[in-house]
Write an enzyme that holds these catalytic residues in place. Structure first.
Site, short mmCIF file in Angstrom:
data_model
loop_
_atom_site.label_atom_id
_atom_site.label_comp_id
_atom_site.label_asym_id
_atom_site.label_seq_id
_atom_site.Cartn_x
_atom_site.Cartn_y
_atom_site.Cartn_z
N ASP A 129 -3.79 -4.89 0.84
CA ASP A 129 -4.08 -4.29 2.14
C ASP A 129 -5.44 -4.79 2.57
O ASP A 129 -6.46 -4.33 2.07
CB ASP A 129 -4.06 -2.76 2.03
CG ASP A 129 -4.40 -2.08 3.35
OD1 ASP A 129 -4.66 -2.79 4.34
OD2 ASP A 129 -4.41 -0.83 3.38
N ASN A 174 -6.61 -4.63 5.62
CA ASN A 174 -7.10 -3.79 6.73
C ASN A 174 -7.67 -4.63 7.88
O ASN A 174 -8.57 -4.17 8.61
CB ASN A 174 -8.15 -2.78 6.22
CG ASN A 174 -7.53 -1.43 5.90
OD1 ASN A 174 -6.73 -0.89 6.67
ND2 ASN A 174 -7.88 -0.87 4.75
N ASN A 192 0.88 -1.17 0.00
CA ASN A 192 0.00 0.00 0.00
C ASN A 192 0.92 1.22 0.00
O ASN A 192 1.59 1.50 0.99
CB ASN A 192 -0.93 0.01 1.22
CG ASN A 192 -1.84 1.23 1.22
OD1 ASN A 192 -1.41 2.33 0.85
ND2 ASN A 192 -3.08 1.07 1.65
N GLU A 206 -4.04 1.86 -2.97
CA GLU A 206 -4.13 3.30 -2.70
C GLU A 206 -3.26 4.11 -3.65
O GLU A 206 -2.47 4.96 -3.23
CB GLU A 206 -3.82 3.63 -1.23
CG GLU A 206 -4.99 3.36 -0.31
CD GLU A 206 -4.97 4.22 0.97
OE1 GLU A 206 -5.62 5.28 0.96
OE2 GLU A 206 -4.30 3.82 1.95
N ASP A 247 -1.34 -6.26 5.95
CA ASP A 247 -1.07 -6.49 4.52
C ASP A 247 -0.66 -7.95 4.37
O ASP A 247 0.23 -8.42 5.07
CB ASP A 247 0.04 -5.56 4.05
CG ASP A 247 -0.35 -4.10 4.20
OD1 ASP A 247 -0.93 -3.54 3.26
OD2 ASP A 247 -0.09 -3.53 5.29
N ASP A 286 2.65 4.76 4.99
CA ASP A 286 2.50 4.21 6.34
C ASP A 286 2.55 2.67 6.34
O ASP A 286 2.56 2.07 7.41
CB ASP A 286 1.23 4.75 7.03
CG ASP A 286 0.00 4.78 6.14
OD1 ASP A 286 0.12 4.52 4.93
OD2 ASP A 286 -1.09 5.08 6.67
N HIS A 287 2.61 2.06 5.15
CA HIS A 287 2.74 0.61 5.03
C HIS A 287 4.12 0.24 4.49
O HIS A 287 4.69 0.96 3.67
CB HIS A 287 1.72 0.04 4.05
CG HIS A 287 0.28 0.25 4.45
ND1 HIS A 287 -0.52 -0.77 4.88
CD2 HIS A 287 -0.48 1.37 4.45
CE1 HIS A 287 -1.74 -0.30 5.14
NE2 HIS A 287 -1.74 1.00 4.89
#
Length: 256
Positions: A146, A148, A7, A34, A217, A246-247
């Site tokens: 991802d 989530n 991501n 994303e 992930d 952030d991943h």
DNA sequence: ATGGTGGATGGTCCA
């Protein structure tokens, strides 16, 4: 064969990091989530210049998924066959060699009980149907992206604090588990039994520095692919760069 | 401590 999922939190904000990742790891396949850009404006060149094919399914500002591959990409499909309400662009699938790949960006869900949470659960139901209708458990199939969702308390920082909250609530975990029961192996968990290994850390409050993360992930595969998986790793160093996603990327190596 | 950070956007929404 090396497959990665990442991501990237906006392809345009992450161009240099993606190029660094491609040059250092040379993955055969990179699934991105994303991307946050419409298809006409997607920066294809960084992939084409490195010998990748690129297939995209994006939208303005939010969501968006893409698959880059050094090998020919066939049978590209975008979204669910039967699109559910508010069809945001979160799923792209393709065949590469003799392996089917489904690249996912499962909704975040915001907070347990919220409208977005219910959408997340609906989306997971639609995903299960999509898998049941398009594949068989004996197919060579990888689903990655991802998700989530942290499947287990091993997959979250401070489970006593986070257990039950978004990404770690029983209902979403049950939905994901029922998809797994259809016939998937969590490839990372197959190779790493310990906790404290994460793929996402909040931008706020020095979460990465404190390893306050979640493992959300994932790369899952049916048995016929999983038996060829020799290693899985998280490329944490990409999270340490200036202005990171952030991943962190997750990579799986196959003797295929 | 009722914030803190980051991306797209051009008001806020989303994560």
């Amino acid at each position: 064969m090396l497959l990665a999922t990442w991501n990237i939190n906006s392809i345009n904000a992450r161009l240099s990091h993606i190029q660094e990742f491609l040059d250092n790891y040379e993955p055969d396949i990179l699934c991105m989530q994303e991307t946050k850009v419409v298809d006409e404006k997607f920066p294809r060149d960084i992939f084409i210049d490195r010998g990748y094919e690129i297939e995209i399914y994006g939208e303005k500002s939010y969501n968006g998924v893409a698959i880059a591959s050094k090998h020919a990409i066939a049978d590209v499909a975008r979204g669910f066959r039967i699109e559910i309400a508010k069809g945001s662009r979160r799923l792209i699938s393709a065949t590469i060699g003799d392996v089917n790949i489904v690249n996912l960006y499962i909704p975040n869900g915001q907070a347990v009980g919220s409208e977005k949470y219910h959408y997340k659960l609906e989306w997971l139901c639609a995903l299960k149907l999509h898998i049941e209708e398009n594949y068989k458990p004996h197919d060579k199939l990888v689903i990655c992206g991802d998700f989530n969702i942290a499947p287990d308390d091993l997959d979250i920082y401070k489970p006593e604090e986070w257990n039950g909250s978004i990404m770690a609530s029983p209902e979403e975990r049950d939905h994901l588990e029922s998809i797994k029961q259809w016939g998937f192996v969590d490839l990372f968990r197959q190779h790493h039994k310990e906790g404290g290994l994460f793929t996402w850390w909040d931008y706020q409050a020095g979460a990465f520095r404190r390893n306050a993360g979640f493992r959300i992930d994932h790369i899952w595969a049916t048995e016929s692919v999983a038996e060829h998986c020799s290693a899985v790793m998280i490329a944490n160093e990409l999270r340490k760069l200036d202005k990171p996603s952030d991943h962190a990327p997750v990579l799986a190596e196959f003797d295929l």
